[in-house]
Design a protein around this motif. Structure first.
Motif, PDB file in Angstrom:
ATOM      1  N   GLY A 211       5.071 -13.275 -10.690  1.00  0.00           N
ATOM      2  CA  GLY A 211       5.889 -12.712  -9.620  1.00  0.00           C
ATOM      3  C   GLY A 211       5.088 -12.368  -8.388  1.00  0.00           C
ATOM      4  N   ASP A 212       5.720 -11.549  -7.548  1.00  0.00           N
ATOM      5  CA  ASP A 212       5.175 -11.139  -6.253  1.00  0.00           C
ATOM      6  C   ASP A 212       4.504  -9.776  -6.431  1.00  0.00           C
ATOM      7  N   ILE A 213       3.210  -9.714  -6.207  1.00  0.00           N
ATOM      8  CA  ILE A 213       2.456  -8.479  -6.467  1.00  0.00           C
ATOM      9  C   ILE A 213       2.901  -7.339  -5.548  1.00  0.00           C
ATOM     10  N   THR A 214       3.448  -7.667  -4.382  1.00  0.00           N
ATOM     11  CA  THR A 214       3.848  -6.594  -3.446  1.00  0.00           C
ATOM     12  C   THR A 214       5.026  -5.783  -3.991  1.00  0.00           C
TER      13      THR A 214
ATOM     14  N   ASN B 112      -6.012  -7.069  -3.679  1.00  0.00           N
ATOM     15  CA  ASN B 112      -5.728  -8.070  -2.655  1.00  0.00           C
ATOM     16  C   ASN B 112      -6.863  -9.085  -2.677  1.00  0.00           C
ATOM     17  N   ALA B 113      -6.553 -10.344  -2.319  1.00  0.00           N
ATOM     18  CA  ALA B 113      -7.579 -11.378  -2.172  1.00  0.00           C
ATOM     19  C   ALA B 113      -7.851 -11.517  -0.680  1.00  0.00           C
ATOM     20  N   ALA B 114      -8.857 -10.778  -0.216  1.00  0.00           N
ATOM     21  CA  ALA B 114      -9.126 -10.664   1.224  1.00  0.00           C
ATOM     22  C   ALA B 114     -10.275 -11.578   1.636  1.00  0.00           C
ATOM     23  N   ASN B 115     -10.652 -11.505   2.918  1.00  0.00           N
ATOM     24  CA  ASN B 115     -11.836 -12.227   3.408  1.00  0.00           C
ATOM     25  C   ASN B 115     -12.887 -11.207   3.857  1.00  0.00           C
ATOM     26  N   ALA B 116     -14.124 -11.686   4.042  1.00  0.00           N
ATOM     27  CA  ALA B 116     -15.255 -10.787   4.296  1.00  0.00           C
ATOM     28  C   ALA B 116     -15.107 -10.005   5.604  1.00  0.00           C
TER      29      ALA B 116
ATOM     30  N   ALA C 184      -9.922  -9.243   7.843  1.00  0.00           N
ATOM     31  CA  ALA C 184      -9.143  -9.518   9.051  1.00  0.00           C
ATOM     32  C   ALA C 184      -7.685  -9.874   8.769  1.00  0.00           C
ATOM     33  N   GLY C 185      -7.273  -9.845   7.514  1.00  0.00           N
ATOM     34  CA  GLY C 185      -5.932 -10.319   7.184  1.00  0.00           C
ATOM     35  C   GLY C 185      -5.929 -11.838   7.149  1.00  0.00           C
ATOM     36  N   GLY C 186      -4.815 -12.409   6.723  1.00  0.00           N
ATOM     37  CA  GLY C 186      -4.760 -13.867   6.614  1.00  0.00           C
ATOM     38  C   GLY C 186      -3.465 -14.300   5.976  1.00  0.00           C
TER      39      GLY C 186
ATOM     40  N   VAL D  31      -1.746 -14.160  -0.508  1.00  0.00           N
ATOM     41  CA  VAL D  31      -1.391 -12.821  -0.993  1.00  0.00           C
ATOM     42  C   VAL D  31      -1.788 -11.755   0.038  1.00  0.00           C
ATOM     43  N   ASP D  32      -2.859 -12.002   0.793  1.00  0.00           N
ATOM     44  CA  ASP D  32      -3.316 -11.068   1.837  1.00  0.00           C
ATOM     45  C   ASP D  32      -2.218 -10.889   2.889  1.00  0.00           C
ATOM     46  N   GLY D  33      -1.655 -11.997   3.354  1.00  0.00           N
ATOM     47  CA  GLY D  33      -0.576 -11.933   4.348  1.00  0.00           C
ATOM     48  C   GLY D  33       0.635 -11.193   3.802  1.00  0.00           C
ATOM     49  N   ALA D  34       0.983 -11.483   2.552  1.00  0.00           N
ATOM     50  CA  ALA D  34       2.155 -10.841   1.933  1.00  0.00           C
ATOM     51  C   ALA D  34       1.937  -9.329   1.812  1.00  0.00           C
ATOM     52  N   ILE D  35       0.723  -8.917   1.432  1.00  0.00           N
ATOM     53  CA  ILE D  35       0.432  -7.485   1.272  1.00  0.00           C
ATOM     54  C   ILE D  35       0.458  -6.785   2.633  1.00  0.00           C
TER      55      ILE D  35
ATOM     56  N   ILE E  82      -7.772 -13.978  -7.693  1.00  0.00           N
ATOM     57  CA  ILE E  82      -8.647 -14.023  -6.512  1.00  0.00           C
ATOM     58  C   ILE E  82      -9.318 -15.399  -6.410  1.00  0.00           C
ATOM     59  N   SER E  83      -9.395 -15.920  -5.207  1.00  0.00           N
ATOM     60  CA  SER E  83     -10.142 -17.147  -4.847  1.00  0.00           C
ATOM     61  C   SER E  83      -9.480 -18.465  -5.237  1.00  0.00           C
ATOM     62  N   THR E  84      -8.376 -18.437  -5.984  1.00  0.00           N
ATOM     63  CA  THR E  84      -7.836 -19.720  -6.486  1.00  0.00           C
ATOM     64  C   THR E  84      -6.764 -20.323  -5.576  1.00  0.00           C
ATOM     65  N   GLY E  85      -6.544 -19.733  -4.400  1.00  0.00           N
ATOM     66  CA  GLY E  85      -5.614 -20.312  -3.425  1.00  0.00           C
ATOM     67  C   GLY E  85      -6.394 -21.028  -2.338  1.00  0.00           C
ATOM     68  N   VAL E  86      -6.356 -20.477  -1.137  1.00  0.00           N
ATOM     69  CA  VAL E  86      -7.062 -21.043   0.019  1.00  0.00           C
ATOM     70  C   VAL E  86      -8.546 -21.272  -0.282  1.00  0.00           C
ATOM     71  N   TYR E  87      -9.176 -20.414  -1.067  1.00  0.00           N
ATOM     72  CA  TYR E  87     -10.610 -20.511  -1.320  1.00  0.00           C
ATOM     73  C   TYR E  87     -10.974 -21.569  -2.354  1.00  0.00           C
ATOM     74  N   GLY E  88      -9.990 -22.172  -3.024  1.00  0.00           N
ATOM     75  CA  GLY E  88     -10.205 -23.396  -3.789  1.00  0.00           C
ATOM     76  C   GLY E  88     -10.932 -23.303  -5.110  1.00  0.00           C
TER      77      GLY E  88
ATOM     78  N   PHE F 117      -2.347  -8.800 -14.472  1.00  0.00           N
ATOM     79  CA  PHE F 117      -2.465  -9.896 -13.517  1.00  0.00           C
ATOM     80  C   PHE F 117      -1.049 -10.321 -13.137  1.00  0.00           C
ATOM     81  N   VAL F 118      -0.729 -10.258 -11.843  1.00  0.00           N
ATOM     82  CA  VAL F 118       0.595 -10.666 -11.347  1.00  0.00           C
ATOM     83  C   VAL F 118       0.400 -11.994 -10.622  1.00  0.00           C
ATOM     84  N   LEU F 119       0.853 -13.056 -11.272  1.00  0.00           N
ATOM     85  CA  LEU F 119       0.540 -14.416 -10.845  1.00  0.00           C
ATOM     86  C   LEU F 119       1.766 -15.051 -10.222  1.00  0.00           C
ATOM     87  N   PHE F 120       1.562 -15.598  -9.054  1.00  0.00           N
ATOM     88  CA  PHE F 120       2.679 -15.984  -8.194  1.00  0.00           C
ATOM     89  C   PHE F 120       3.332 -17.283  -8.649  1.00  0.00           C
ATOM     90  N   ASP F 121       2.514 -18.302  -8.867  1.00  0.00           N
ATOM     91  CA  ASP F 121       3.068 -19.633  -9.150  1.00  0.00           C
ATOM     92  C   ASP F 121       2.910 -19.948 -10.637  1.00  0.00           C
ATOM     93  N   THR F 122       3.739 -20.884 -11.101  1.00  0.00           N
ATOM     94  CA  THR F 122       3.790 -21.204 -12.529  1.00  0.00           C
ATOM     95  C   THR F 122       2.476 -21.794 -13.032  1.00  0.00           C
TER      96      THR F 122
HETATM   97  N1  AR6 Z   1       1.764 -12.061  -5.138  1.00  0.00           N
HETATM   98  C1  AR6 Z   1       0.841 -12.494  -6.033  1.00  0.00           C
HETATM   99  N2  AR6 Z   1       0.065 -13.582  -5.846  1.00  0.00           N
HETATM  100  C2  AR6 Z   1       0.237 -14.270  -4.695  1.00  0.00           C
HETATM  101  C3  AR6 Z   1       1.177 -13.893  -3.691  1.00  0.00           C
HETATM  102  C4  AR6 Z   1       1.958 -12.725  -3.955  1.00  0.00           C
HETATM  103  N3  AR6 Z   1       2.861 -12.266  -3.077  1.00  0.00           N
HETATM  104  N4  AR6 Z   1       1.103 -14.794  -2.666  1.00  0.00           N
HETATM  105  C5  AR6 Z   1       0.163 -15.713  -3.018  1.00  0.00           C
HETATM  106  N5  AR6 Z   1      -0.353 -15.407  -4.239  1.00  0.00           N
HETATM  107  P1  AR6 Z   1      -4.911 -16.782  -1.744  1.00  0.00           P
HETATM  108  P2  AR6 Z   1      -7.870 -16.737  -1.942  1.00  0.00           P
HETATM  109  C6  AR6 Z   1      -1.373 -16.106  -5.048  1.00  0.00           C
HETATM  110  O1  AR6 Z   1      -4.965 -18.036  -0.949  1.00  0.00           O
HETATM  111  O2  AR6 Z   1      -7.906 -18.083  -2.560  1.00  0.00           O
HETATM  112  C7  AR6 Z   1      -6.264 -15.407   2.862  1.00  0.00           C
HETATM  113  O3  AR6 Z   1      -6.036 -16.006   4.113  1.00  0.00           O
HETATM  114  C8  AR6 Z   1      -1.640 -17.558  -4.760  1.00  0.00           C
HETATM  115  O4  AR6 Z   1      -0.603 -18.379  -5.306  1.00  0.00           O
HETATM  116  O5  AR6 Z   1      -3.997 -15.706  -1.312  1.00  0.00           O
HETATM  117  O6  AR6 Z   1      -8.739 -15.642  -2.513  1.00  0.00           O
HETATM  118  C9  AR6 Z   1      -7.315 -14.307   2.926  1.00  0.00           C
HETATM  119  O7  AR6 Z   1      -7.253 -13.594   4.135  1.00  0.00           O
HETATM  120  C10 AR6 Z   1      -2.968 -17.759  -5.481  1.00  0.00           C
HETATM  121  O8  AR6 Z   1      -2.733 -17.975  -6.881  1.00  0.00           O
HETATM  122  O9  AR6 Z   1      -6.394 -16.084  -1.841  1.00  0.00           O
HETATM  123  C11 AR6 Z   1      -8.602 -15.062   2.790  1.00  0.00           C
HETATM  124  O10 AR6 Z   1      -9.036 -15.576   4.044  1.00  0.00           O
HETATM  125  C12 AR6 Z   1      -3.647 -16.399  -5.336  1.00  0.00           C
HETATM  126  O11 AR6 Z   1      -2.642 -15.507  -4.848  1.00  0.00           O
HETATM  127  C13 AR6 Z   1      -8.243 -16.193   1.848  1.00  0.00           C
HETATM  128  O12 AR6 Z   1      -6.837 -16.388   1.994  1.00  0.00           O
HETATM  129  C14 AR6 Z   1      -4.819 -16.359  -4.364  1.00  0.00           C
HETATM  130  O13 AR6 Z   1      -4.566 -17.215  -3.240  1.00  0.00           O
HETATM  131  C15 AR6 Z   1      -8.527 -15.840   0.412  1.00  0.00           C
HETATM  132  O14 AR6 Z   1      -8.262 -16.946  -0.414  1.00  0.00           O
END
Ligand code: AR6
Length: 176
Positions: free
Chosen positions: A15-18, A27-31, A34-36, A39-43, A122-128, A158-163
């Protein structure tokens, strides 16, 4: 899904952690803090502008660590902003940095008197970071903390967004 660890619990939810009720959410933030997106944007959207204002007292956060702020309009009391590594092939210290980001998040939650904590992957979205490698490391780091070091922290979910991410964590939890 839940794993009992003595009187502590490690749980998985999709689900949605927010929207999740916990004393603190990760939150999965950046160094730059600065927001992004992701999940960072959603929070930040759900918490409101005080979250960014509270982050300004930190001059960023090193990769592999975390900082704590109040949670603005969220149901949680605190947000813990963890900075995971960008995946650069796996031989650049990514595993230690990912474990460090989770560890520091757990310590900060404990120090703030939180009994419950929700964490994203953490790290498994944008950070690859490949989720098949991140999931067992994330789960083992939380299990080790809960069984060896936790003081007030009782329950980590752990609240995981996608299947696909949820499945990767569920499979790793079975092997834990
Ligand atoms: N609730 C829970 N998990 C979520 C949500 C949500 N509302 N939205 C997305 N996820 P990512 P990263 C999952 O990219 O790889 C940002 O721009 C998503 O599906 O959010 O650590 C930051 O500012 C994935 O499984 O974080 C940094 O610059 C997981 O959250 C950068 O992205 C992490 O994906 C950090 O990249």
């Amino acid at each position: 899904m839940e794993k009992k660890l003595g009187d502590r619990v490690l749980a998985l939810a999709q689900g949605d952690i927010t929207a999740f009720a916990a004393d603190a959410i990760g939150n999965a933030a950046n160094a730059a803090l600065a927001g992004g997106g992701g999940v960072d944007g959603a929070i930040h959207r759900a918490a409101g502008p005080t979250l960014m204002a509270d982050l300004r007292r930190y001059e960023g956060c090193p990769t592999g660590s975390a900082v704590i702020t109040p949670a603005g309009n969220l149901r949680a009391r605190h947000v813990i902003h963890a900075v995971g590594p960008r995946w650069r092939g796996g031989d650049r210290g990514e595993a230690e940095q990912l474990a460090g980001a989770y560890r520091r998040t757990l310590e900060l939650a404990d120090e703030a008197g939180c009994r419950t904590l929700a964490l994203p992957s953490i790290s498994t979205g944008v950070y690859g970071y490949p989720v098949a490698q991140a999931a067992p490391l994330a789960l083992a780091t939380v299990r080790d903390y809960l069984t060896r070091e936790a003081r007030v922290l009782e329950r980590v979910t752990f609240v995981l967004f996608d299947t696909a991410t949820f499945r990767a964590f569920a499979e790793a939890a079975e092997r834990l």
